[in-house]
Design a protein around this motif. Structure first.
Motif, PDB file in Angstrom:
ATOM      1  N   GLU A 107      82.235 -17.927  29.677  1.00  0.00           N
ATOM      2  CA  GLU A 107      82.128 -17.799  31.127  1.00  0.00           C
ATOM      3  C   GLU A 107      80.684 -17.578  31.547  1.00  0.00           C
ATOM      4  O   GLU A 107      80.256 -18.062  32.594  1.00  0.00           O
ATOM      5  N   LEU A 108      79.929 -16.841  30.727  1.00  0.00           N
ATOM      6  CA  LEU A 108      78.512 -16.647  31.050  1.00  0.00           C
ATOM      7  C   LEU A 108      77.788 -17.987  31.080  1.00  0.00           C
ATOM      8  O   LEU A 108      77.007 -18.276  31.999  1.00  0.00           O
ATOM      9  N   ALA A 110      79.175 -20.856  31.590  1.00  0.00           N
ATOM     10  CA  ALA A 110      79.673 -21.607  32.744  1.00  0.00           C
ATOM     11  C   ALA A 110      79.007 -21.128  34.032  1.00  0.00           C
ATOM     12  O   ALA A 110      78.738 -21.913  34.940  1.00  0.00           O
ATOM     13  N   MET A 111      78.734 -19.814  34.125  1.00  0.00           N
ATOM     14  CA  MET A 111      78.045 -19.289  35.315  1.00  0.00           C
ATOM     15  C   MET A 111      76.635 -19.867  35.414  1.00  0.00           C
ATOM     16  O   MET A 111      76.159 -20.196  36.492  1.00  0.00           O
ATOM     17  N   ARG A 115      80.636 -25.837  34.399  1.00  0.00           N
ATOM     18  CA  ARG A 115      81.664 -26.126  33.402  1.00  0.00           C
ATOM     19  C   ARG A 115      81.574 -27.530  32.821  1.00  0.00           C
ATOM     20  O   ARG A 115      82.114 -27.801  31.759  1.00  0.00           O
TER      21      ARG A 115
ATOM     22  N   LEU B 286      83.429 -15.105  43.373  1.00  0.00           N
ATOM     23  CA  LEU B 286      82.754 -15.161  42.082  1.00  0.00           C
ATOM     24  C   LEU B 286      83.683 -14.689  40.964  1.00  0.00           C
ATOM     25  O   LEU B 286      83.640 -15.197  39.852  1.00  0.00           O
ATOM     26  N   PHE B 290      85.252 -17.115  37.790  1.00  0.00           N
ATOM     27  CA  PHE B 290      84.939 -16.784  36.394  1.00  0.00           C
ATOM     28  C   PHE B 290      85.828 -15.633  35.918  1.00  0.00           C
ATOM     29  O   PHE B 290      85.362 -14.701  35.283  1.00  0.00           O
ATOM     30  N   GLN B 292      87.960 -15.340  33.628  1.00  0.00           N
ATOM     31  CA  GLN B 292      88.112 -15.087  32.194  1.00  0.00           C
ATOM     32  C   GLN B 292      87.013 -14.171  31.659  1.00  0.00           C
ATOM     33  O   GLN B 292      87.206 -13.476  30.678  1.00  0.00           O
ATOM     34  N   PHE B 293      85.875 -14.173  32.329  1.00  0.00           N
ATOM     35  CA  PHE B 293      84.783 -13.260  31.961  1.00  0.00           C
ATOM     36  C   PHE B 293      85.266 -11.812  32.040  1.00  0.00           C
ATOM     37  O   PHE B 293      85.078 -11.021  31.120  1.00  0.00           O
TER      38      PHE B 293
END
Lengths: 304, 323
Positions: A107-108, A110-111, A115, B286, B290, B292-293
């Motif tokens: 996810e990091l 992806a941020m 994606r 936000l 995200f 799943q983070f």
């Protein structure tokens, strides 16, 4: 014939990439007794950092060097913050906590980069083909991967077999309590080994960038193949990791290339069409099951 | 025998679950009927994993395989025009048991890391098989147009009827697992978990007991798979994705490993958390994007600091492995 040689080279190329991943992971398994699912995340980090630094600096070599250092830093940071507390826990805790780390890493990324797969370029001087034999032209970059992989394998062999650090690593893999009892700073050894493994995973990711898709979750696809490599080779054994990686790389590549045409000669083409791809993608797992059934400790078990 | 506080909590939760359709209808929120049905289906799957993981100490990292086998049994039969629910579910349960027998027979010979890896590898094998069979949709999956048919008895297309079927099956499965682990058979499984050598010394060979537990767990999870494909009306290899196996393990841990009600609490906690992170309007966008983070952070924190899960909170300071 040329097709066969080409596919064998492809298999070797996959094999050395798997080896770079497996070498670090098998040491972490063998010495720290840690099931680290997040090893694939470091591969992904390597690929992203290399792509980013190459674009930012314009130099492929500099990009690779920075990405390698970056992955090493991320790996050591992960070890110090999260994994260190897991060494004494049971496997179940390790699996779940590192599974959580995978989600965090993916996810990091992806941020930061989104994606979708990002495009990872090659410098012009690595884009060509090399004529190895008459009529056999093979991509230069894939050859480079094979060479780098084999060179790293040789260097690893030297470090593990001929240096004091290697002696400690081997001793740690066979009995870590005894190593600690002999006055070795086992915590430091753990961090060094983990950083080592992280850098190798990063290197695999860096080299994978230009030929595979660079996207979040790319690490998990290769990670599960690496597990197969380690189990086939025997946990904690570098030699086993090399043998396992080459076997898995060749079996997977040759299976995908030749299983379908081979099946077509023994059954009907339509049956081969249906069964070929399915069987080819299952082949390495079948291999693993057979190895485990015959030799539950893997081909090169490090512990007697 | 006086029921323990935890048993009372379980009964209270089941009673609450029984009231969900009425409440959902009263507040005109059919979404919750769907959500809680999903929770209960995963609770059945988690309860089956709890049998081998929590009581048997077998860290299976491939339990989603049986979810997939159960789903494929129903989906494939439906694809070929066989809609009889009895037959579909029997094939789902029987097929899962058979696959579990094969996987278990090889895997249980190993232990530790090898067991984790090999169960994962077998599930990957089935996952790739699902992906590569174009006839049943490949990696896109296919729609299951007609749900399992139980002529004249029950209509699963009716959400409330389906809900109560799942609730009844959940209660049966929780009771079954509870009876099983407290039987002589369960004693051997638990003994082998805590000390393999001593179990052998008093005259039990753990292998057949472990294998039997593994097969029973597979069969129950196959049933959950059959329910799941009826829930989604869509068949996809994603049911067998390795992250699904990880989620099932997390449900077991989150609820409290080796407890009767744990899987239900764990499934509810994880799926509600996922639902909140993805859709709760009070959280910023936000977080939704995200989610799943944040799930990953919760996962790591739970493993590091709350080992005994939700059921551990009810247990208080007393420590005991029995459910």
């Amino acid at each position: 014939m040329i097709l066969i040689i080409e596919q064998i080279l492809n298999g070797l190329q996959l094999g050395v990439m798997l080896f770079l991943m497996a070498a670090g992971l098998t040491l972490v398994f063998g010495i720290m007794n840690l099931v680290n699912l997040a090893h694939g995340a470091l591969y992904m980090v390597g690929a992203y950092l290399a792509t980013y630094f190459f674009q930012a600096t314009g130099s492929f070599v500099l990009g690779v060097a920075l990405a390698l250092a970056g992955t090493l830093a991320v790996g050591i940071l992960t070890e110090l913050v999260a994994l260190r507390t897991l060494y004494e826990r049971d496997h179940l805790d390790q699996v779940l906590a590192t599974f959580g780390l995978i989600l965090i890493f993916n996810e990091l990324i992806a941020m930061l980069w989104g994606r979708a797969a990002i495009y990872s370029a090659l410098p012009e001087y690595l884009q060509g083909h090399l004529e190895i034999a008459a009529g056999l032209r093979y991509p230069l970059y894939r050859l480079l991967i094979i060479v780098v992989g084999l060179a790293v394998a040789a260097a690893l062999w030297y470090v593990v077999v001929r240096t004091r650090l290697g002696m400690l690593i081997r001793a740690g893999a066979s009995n870590r309590t005894m190593v600690a009892a002999l006055g070795i700073n086992i915590r430091l050894l753990y961090t060094v080994v983990f950083g080592f493994g992280a850098a190798l995973a990063g290197l695999a990711g860096i080299m994978a960038g230009p030929i595979y898709a660079v996207q979040p979750g790319m690490g998990e696809l290769v990670l599960i193949q690496v597990f197969v490599v380690i189990v086939v080779g025997g946990i904690g054994s570098i030699r086993g990791a090399l043998a396992g990686a080459l076997i898995v790389g060749l079996v997977d590549t040759l299976g995908r290339a030749f299983l379908k045409p081979f099946l077509a000669t023994v059954t009907t083409p339509s049956a081969a069409d249906a069964a070929g791809p399915a069987l080819a993608s299952m082949l390495i797992y079948l291999l693993m099951a057979v190895v485990l059934a015959l030799r539950p400790e893997g081909l090169f078990a490090s512990r007697g | 025998m006086k029921p323990s506080p935890r048993t009372l909590v379980l009964f209270a939760v089941l009673a609450l679950l029984a009231a969900v359709p009425t409440l959902a209808a009263a507040f005109n929120q059919p979404f919750y009927l769907d959500l809680f049905r999903r929770i209960m289906i995963f609770a059945i799957a988690a309860a089956s994993l709890n049998l081998i993981l929590g009581y048997g100490g077998m860290v299976s990292f491939g339990h989603a395989a049986y979810l997939g086998i159960g789903a494929y049994a129903v989906g494939v039969l439906a694809h070929h025009g066989i809609h009889n629910g009895w037959l579909q579910w029997a094939v789902a349960i029987g097929g899962s048991a058979l696959v579990a027998l094969v996987i278990g027979a090889v895997s249980i010979r190993t232990s530790g890391i090898y067991f984790i890896m090999i169960t994962l590898a077998f599930t990957q094998m089935l996952y790739y098989m699902g992906i590569s069979i174009e006839e049943y949709g490949g990696d896109d999956g296919i729609r299951v147009a007609k749900l399992s048919q139980f002529e004249g008895l029950i209509d699963l297309a009716n959400p409330t009827a389906f809900y109560y079927v799942v609730l009844a099956l959940l209660a049966v499965v929780l009771l079954l697992v509870h009876r099983l682990v407290n039987s002589r058979f369960g004693m051997v499984i638990r003994a082998a978990k805590s000390n393999d050598a001593r179990t052998r010394a008093i005259g039990f060979s753990p292998y057949p007991y472990r294998l039997a537990a593994f097969v029973i767990a597979g069969a129950i999870c196959g049933l959950a798979g059959a329910l799941l494909v009826n829930q989604t009306a869509y068949l996809t290899p994603e049911f067998m994705n390795w992250t699904r196996s990880g989620e099932l393990m997390f449900m077991v841990i989150l609820g409290g490993i080796g407890t009767t009600a744990g899987p239900l609490f764990g499934a509810a906690a994880l799926l509600l958390l996922e639902d909140l992170l993805q859709g709760w309007s009070l959280l910023p966008k936000l977080v939704h994007n995200f989610w799943q983070f944040y799930l990953g952070i919760v996962l790591v924190l739970v493993v590091l600091f709350a080992k005994r899960g939700l059921a551990g909170l009810l247990r208080g300071s007393k420590d005991g492995a029995d459910g």
